[in-house]
Design an enzyme around this catalytic site. Structure first.
Site, PDB file in Angstrom:
ATOM      1  N   PRO A   1       0.826  -1.210   0.000  1.00 15.54           N
ATOM      2  CA  PRO A   1       0.000   0.000   0.000  1.00 15.54           C
ATOM      3  C   PRO A   1       0.860   1.259   0.000  1.00 15.54           C
ATOM      4  O   PRO A   1       1.895   1.308   0.663  1.00 15.54           O
ATOM      5  CB  PRO A   1      -0.777  -0.116   1.314  1.00 15.54           C
ATOM      6  CG  PRO A   1       0.096  -0.944   2.204  1.00 15.54           C
ATOM      7  CD  PRO A   1       0.898  -1.850   1.309  1.00 15.54           C
TER       8      PRO A   1
ATOM      9  N   CYS B   1       1.688  29.300 -16.127  1.00 13.46           N
ATOM     10  CA  CYS B   1       1.085  29.825 -17.348  1.00 13.46           C
ATOM     11  C   CYS B   1       0.406  28.738 -18.179  1.00 13.46           C
ATOM     12  O   CYS B   1       0.827  28.456 -19.301  1.00 13.46           O
ATOM     13  CB  CYS B   1       2.158  30.504 -18.170  1.00 13.46           C
ATOM     14  SG  CYS B   1       3.065  31.663 -17.178  1.00 13.46           S
ATOM     15  N   GLU B   2      -0.586  28.103 -17.633  1.00 16.19           N
ATOM     16  CA  GLU B   2      -1.377  27.107 -18.361  1.00 16.19           C
ATOM     17  C   GLU B   2      -2.757  27.093 -17.742  1.00 16.19           C
ATOM     18  O   GLU B   2      -2.880  27.152 -16.517  1.00 16.19           O
ATOM     19  CB  GLU B   2      -0.841  25.686 -18.151  1.00 16.19           C
ATOM     20  CG  GLU B   2       0.505  25.429 -18.678  1.00 16.19           C
ATOM     21  CD  GLU B   2       0.746  23.946 -18.920  1.00 16.19           C
ATOM     22  OE1 GLU B   2      -0.226  23.180 -19.089  1.00 16.19           O
ATOM     23  OE2 GLU B   2       1.919  23.579 -18.947  1.00 16.19           O
TER      24      GLU B   2
HETATM   25  N1  LLP Z   1       2.515  -1.554  -6.105  1.00 19.73           N
HETATM   26  C1  LLP Z   1       2.688  -1.267  -7.402  1.00 19.73           C
HETATM   27  C2  LLP Z   1       3.339  -2.259  -8.262  1.00 19.73           C
HETATM   28  C3  LLP Z   1       2.241  -0.031  -7.921  1.00 19.73           C
HETATM   29  O1  LLP Z   1       2.396   0.230  -9.213  1.00 19.73           O
HETATM   30  C4  LLP Z   1       1.601   0.900  -7.063  1.00 19.73           C
HETATM   31  C5  LLP Z   1       1.135   2.189  -7.559  1.00 19.73           C
HETATM   32  C6  LLP Z   1       1.460   0.554  -5.714  1.00 19.73           C
HETATM   33  C7  LLP Z   1       1.925  -0.675  -5.263  1.00 19.73           C
HETATM   34  C8  LLP Z   1       0.815   1.467  -4.715  1.00 19.73           C
HETATM   35  O2  LLP Z   1      -0.514   1.718  -5.012  1.00 19.73           O
HETATM   36  P1  LLP Z   1      -1.397   2.556  -3.972  1.00 19.73           P
HETATM   37  O3  LLP Z   1      -1.561   1.720  -2.724  1.00 19.73           O
HETATM   38  O4  LLP Z   1      -0.678   3.820  -3.684  1.00 19.73           O
HETATM   39  O5  LLP Z   1      -2.668   2.776  -4.678  1.00 19.73           O
HETATM   40  N2  LLP Z   1       0.126   8.952  -9.270  1.00 19.73           N
HETATM   41  C9  LLP Z   1      -1.182   8.325  -9.164  1.00 19.73           C
HETATM   42  C10 LLP Z   1      -1.103   6.941  -8.575  1.00 19.73           C
HETATM   43  C11 LLP Z   1      -0.161   6.019  -9.313  1.00 19.73           C
HETATM   44  C12 LLP Z   1      -0.075   4.646  -8.707  1.00 19.73           C
HETATM   45  C13 LLP Z   1       1.025   3.869  -9.331  1.00 19.73           C
HETATM   46  N3  LLP Z   1       1.268   2.585  -8.769  1.00 19.73           N
HETATM   47  C14 LLP Z   1      -2.107   9.232  -8.380  1.00 19.73           C
HETATM   48  O6  LLP Z   1      -1.685  10.333  -7.972  1.00 19.73           O
HETATM   49  O7  LLP Z   1      -3.282   8.921  -8.176  1.00 19.73           O
END
Ligand code: LLP
Length: 421
Positions: free
Chosen positions: A276, A346-347
């Site tokens: 997580p 500026c966007e």
């Molecule tokens: N494990 C893997 C292989 C992942 O690719 C990710 C997230 C996680 C764990 C953790 O996932 P989480 O528990 O945080 O949902 N930048 C985006 C989120 C990208 C997530 C990428 N991978 C946002 O701001 O919503």
């Protein structure tokens, strides 16, 4: 429990007034709560207490070493996706045997570094990558512990940019091909197959997509065991969503998630890993910003902040909603008006919220973006030559700057001019 609450008419981070941090460090600034980080980690840890497990924090969500160290001291492992993250985790004191290496494009160099420094496992994402890990490990005379990330072709029912478990996504090996890939892995030198990995997406607000994927993992575990593989560890990825508003949004709790895992996979006797990120860091951080101008436009009013899309890109990139609250608590029943809340870049995309109902605010007032702890600071850039903003960690009544604001000189001096100029 929320550690960003109003007390005596102003917003606090644990026992520190947010305005005091802003005065000491300047704005914009990210502020994190130690108590929230630890509480969220422990919720997962307790949810899996029914069996052997390791919660590997997906450090891509917020990777400051102070955050990593806080979690590692509580017993967390780390999920890393680059050589840089691996180095950061090690610098924060996380032992190699608590680090799992995910990511679709691990380079030879990254693989070598992790094998030298120690690694719990590589989560293999493709056959070519599997062969390279085998080659690098064999050349070093070591054995790399590995799982294969399978793509279960399950719809995570989340934003398209953060869904990863459908066959059209670039992640993992199609689950239908898994038995052949495991057979090859078992035959390759330098690899020790220990388990299966799966991750279907981020900000999931229902358990059912997870359960569907995990059922497929359970079937695959039995099939692979029948083929003679020792499957002793299941890495189930991250992805559990968080409430981004304080209204009626209520994604499943870690305890419900853990119980579902026990139901679907508990009978297999495997060690469980989860990764997580967002749920641990998201609601453990706020972004504090100052109103520079109140601009009264035709039919709409703009609150122009000193924070911008380069500091928090989620609204521009995913149409994400972040609650934005005044640091000075509005009087009960105070009149509200609609504002477009924007940054100075500026966007037009540099818009945090449109028509957001807010109490009267003006130049010099502070606001806080809630739920900004995950994928906030880590996704920021220096676009418009705006400095990366500082990060502050609060613990009880103490706070410390855990990343300082660089000077413009430092930023500019990273450029070098070719000799012909
Ligand atoms: N494990 C893997 C292989 C992942 O690719 C990710 C997230 C996680 C764990 C953790 O996932 P989480 O528990 O945080 O949902 N930048 C985006 C989120 C990208 C997530 C990428 N991978 C946002 O701001 O919503």
């Amino acid at each position: 429990m929320d550690h960003f609450l109003y007390r005596d008419g102003q917003l606090y981070a644990e026992d520190v007034p947010v305005a005091e941090i802003a005065a000491a460090v300047g704005t914009p600034v990210y502020v994190y709560s130690t108590a929230t980080l630890l509480r969220h980690f422990r919720l997962f840890d307790e949810a899996l207490a029914w069996g052997p497990h390791l919660v590997c924090y997906a450090m891509k969500a917020a990777s400051n070493q102070a955050i990593l160290k806080t979690l590692a001291e509580a017993g967390a492992g780390m999920d890393v996706v680059s050589g840089g993250e691996y180095a950061r985790a090690r610098a924060a004191g996380v032992p190699g045997e608590r680090i799992v290496f995910s990511g679709v494009g691990k380079t030879r160099e990254e693989i070598r570094t992790a094998l030298e420094g120690g690694i719990r496992q590589f989560n293999i994402e493709s056959e070519p990558e599997m062969r390279v890990i085998s080659e690098v490990a064999s050349a070093m005379g070591v054995v790399a512990p590995v799982t294969v990330r399978v793509n279960p072709d399950v719809d995570a029912r989340t934003h398209a940019k953060i869904a990863t478990g459908k066959s059209e996504n670039k992640f993992g090996i199609p689950i239908a091909k898994a038995r052949a890939v495991y057979a090859e892995a078992a035959a390759l030198p330098g690899l020790k197959v220990i388990g299966i990995d799966v991750h279907i997406g981020s900000q999931l607000t229902e358990l059912e997509p997870f359960a569907m994927a995990y059922r497929k993992v359970a079937e695959l575990t039995e099939a692979l065991r029948a083929d003679g593989h020792e499957i002793s560890r299941l890495d189930l990825g991250g992805g559990l969503g968080i409430p981004y508003t304080r209204s009626n949004e209520a994604p499943p709790l870690p305890v419900e998630y853990g119980a579902m895992i026990e139901r679907e996979l508990g009978h297999l006797g495997c060690e469980i890993e989860i990764e997580p990120g967002r749920l641990i860091a998201g609601n453990a951080g706020i972004l504090v910003s100052e109103v520079i101008y109140l601009k009264e436009g035709e039919g709409r009013n703009f609150l122009i902040l000193d924070a911008a899309m380069n500091d928090l890109i989620r609204p521009a990139m995913y149409e994400a909603h972040h609650d934005i609250v005044p640091v000075i608590e509005p009087e009960a029943g105070a009149e509200q008006a609609a504002f477009d809340i924007v940054g100075p870049v500026c966007e037009s995309g540099d818009t945090f919220a449109k028509g957001r109902m807010m109490p009267a605010l003006g130049a010099g007032d502070l606001v806080a973006f809630r739920s900004a702890g995950a994928y906030g600071a880590v996704m920021s850039s220096e676009y418009n030559t705006r400095a990366l903003i500082p990060e502050v960690l609060v613990k009880g009544d103490q706070f410390a700057v855990i990343r300082r604001r660089p000077s413009f000189e430092e930023i500019i001096n990273r450029d070098s001019l070719p000799e012909w100029l």
